[in-house]
Design a protein around this motif. Structure first.
Motif, PDB file in Angstrom:
ATOM      1  N   HIS A 151       8.653   6.807  -7.576  1.00  0.00           N
ATOM      2  CA  HIS A 151       8.397   6.861  -6.131  1.00  0.00           C
ATOM      3  C   HIS A 151       9.456   7.704  -5.421  1.00  0.00           C
ATOM      4  O   HIS A 151      10.653   7.546  -5.655  1.00  0.00           O
ATOM      5  N   GLY A 152       8.994   8.582  -4.533  1.00  0.00           N
ATOM      6  CA  GLY A 152       9.922   9.447  -3.789  1.00  0.00           C
ATOM      7  C   GLY A 152      10.437   8.744  -2.547  1.00  0.00           C
ATOM      8  O   GLY A 152      10.039   9.068  -1.423  1.00  0.00           O
ATOM      9  N   CYS A 169       2.382  10.668  -2.501  1.00  0.00           N
ATOM     10  CA  CYS A 169       3.208  10.316  -3.656  1.00  0.00           C
ATOM     11  C   CYS A 169       2.348   9.575  -4.678  1.00  0.00           C
ATOM     12  O   CYS A 169       1.695   8.591  -4.346  1.00  0.00           O
ATOM     13  N   CYS A 171       2.597   7.337  -7.862  1.00  0.00           N
ATOM     14  CA  CYS A 171       3.601   6.568  -8.625  1.00  0.00           C
ATOM     15  C   CYS A 171       3.041   5.177  -8.914  1.00  0.00           C
ATOM     16  O   CYS A 171       1.910   4.869  -8.585  1.00  0.00           O
ATOM     17  N   ASN A 183       0.851   6.557  -0.372  1.00  0.00           N
ATOM     18  CA  ASN A 183       1.270   6.276  -1.737  1.00  0.00           C
ATOM     19  C   ASN A 183       0.038   5.939  -2.565  1.00  0.00           C
ATOM     20  O   ASN A 183      -0.714   5.031  -2.231  1.00  0.00           O
TER      21      ASN A 183
HETATM   22 ZN   LIG Z   1       5.374   6.699  -4.546  1.00  0.00          ZN
END
Ligand SMILES: [Zn+2]
Ligand SMILES: [Zn+2]
Length: 286
Positions: A151-152, A169, A171, A183
């Protein structure tokens, strides 16, 4: 008119990029590939110096206290040049000098937030590039796609209240949407085809309506089989993702795309993946 692909290179000691830039032989000879480097002793013919990022640019994104903490790590120079490649690429794309770019980073982006960093990331180059394009060219809409396995958290924090930056993102975290941050949950074990389907669905749902003017891709290969973030992706998945994202950039923003090397540690995978991904970038059609 053919507008070239830019390769932004920071010459770094270490295992994963040990075969570079010599593994780019054959690619660097092409007229439509330009090479921008820092500290490489014998430069290929078509090369430009890569300048370090100015301190005031760092301070627009990161707290001065955090910049001091990065300096104390001893990795400051590499961190500055890693982010500098991304910023320089974005400006040169917008100036029309290049169409797209691949950034060899020593240290990645996405775990660097306004006042924190870690796990191999020091400064957030994509965030600084967004800031510079806004100030210098009045660009309004940006997309950052993150396919590193993790995760960013830094990029998420920097843009969670910014509706003009779409951050997607991929993840293991749960699905979440906040303003223009999304996300996408990726299962712990995933097939290439289901990953590509997740990406296609996300791009269709968020990118197409958002219509970015430039796309940044935080590309990590740490989710590949045998890597430290292994989620069972095969190496070839990355080539298809590169084609799909390049095609999307061509459809939405005349091909403006910056690929930023993020996670991944294995030398042989870097050697297998990076030259081919740059070739895909430099192809005149997908
Ligand atoms: Zn993420
Ligand atoms: Zn990662």
């Amino acid at each position: 008119m053919i507008v070239p692909t830019g390769i932004f290179f920071y010459y770094q000691q270490g295992e994963r990029l040990r075969d570079f830039p010599q593994a780019l032989e054959g690619i660097l000879d092409k007229d439509d590939v330009l090479f921008y480097d820092a500290f490489y002793p014998s430069k290929p013919k078509s090369s430009f110096d890569l300048e370090p990022i100015p301190r005031e640019t760092l301070h627009k994104i990161h707290s001065s206290e955090m910049v001091k903490r990065v300096e104390a790590t001893g990795d400051y120079k590499g961190a500055v040049y890693s982010a500098a490649g991304t910023v320089a690429a974005a400006i040169r794309i917008w100036s029309g000098e290049i169409t797209n770019a691949f950034i060899f980073t020593g240290y990645g982006d996405h775990h660097a937030g306004s006042n924190f960093f870690g796990r191999g990331c020091y400064f957030n180059g994509a965030a600084m590039a967004v800031r510079e394009l806004r100030e210098k060219f009045s660009i309004k809409r940006f997309a950052i796609i993150d396919t590193d396995a993790h995760h960013g958290d830094g990029t998420w924090e920097l843009f969670e209240n910014d509706r003009d930056v779409l951050y997607i993102c991929f993840c293991s975290g749960r699905f979440e949407e906040k303003n223009s941050n999304v996300n996408i949950h990726v299962p712990f074990r995933v097939t290439d085809s289901s990953y590509l389907a997740l990406a296609k669905d996300a791009f269709g749902r968020w990118c197409k309506t958002f219509q970015p003017e430039i796309i940044f891709w935080n590309w990590g290969y740490d989710g590949t089989v045998g890597e430290y973030g292994d989620i069972a992706l095969t190496p070839k998945l990355h080539f298809q993702m590169a084609r799909d994202i390049k095609q999307m950039a061509q459809e939405m923003c005349t091909g403006r795309l910056v690929i930023i090397l993020c996670g991944g540690s294995r030398r042989e995978l870097a050697l297998f993946l990076i030259p081919r991904i740059i070739e895909i970038l430099a192809e005149q059609s997908v």
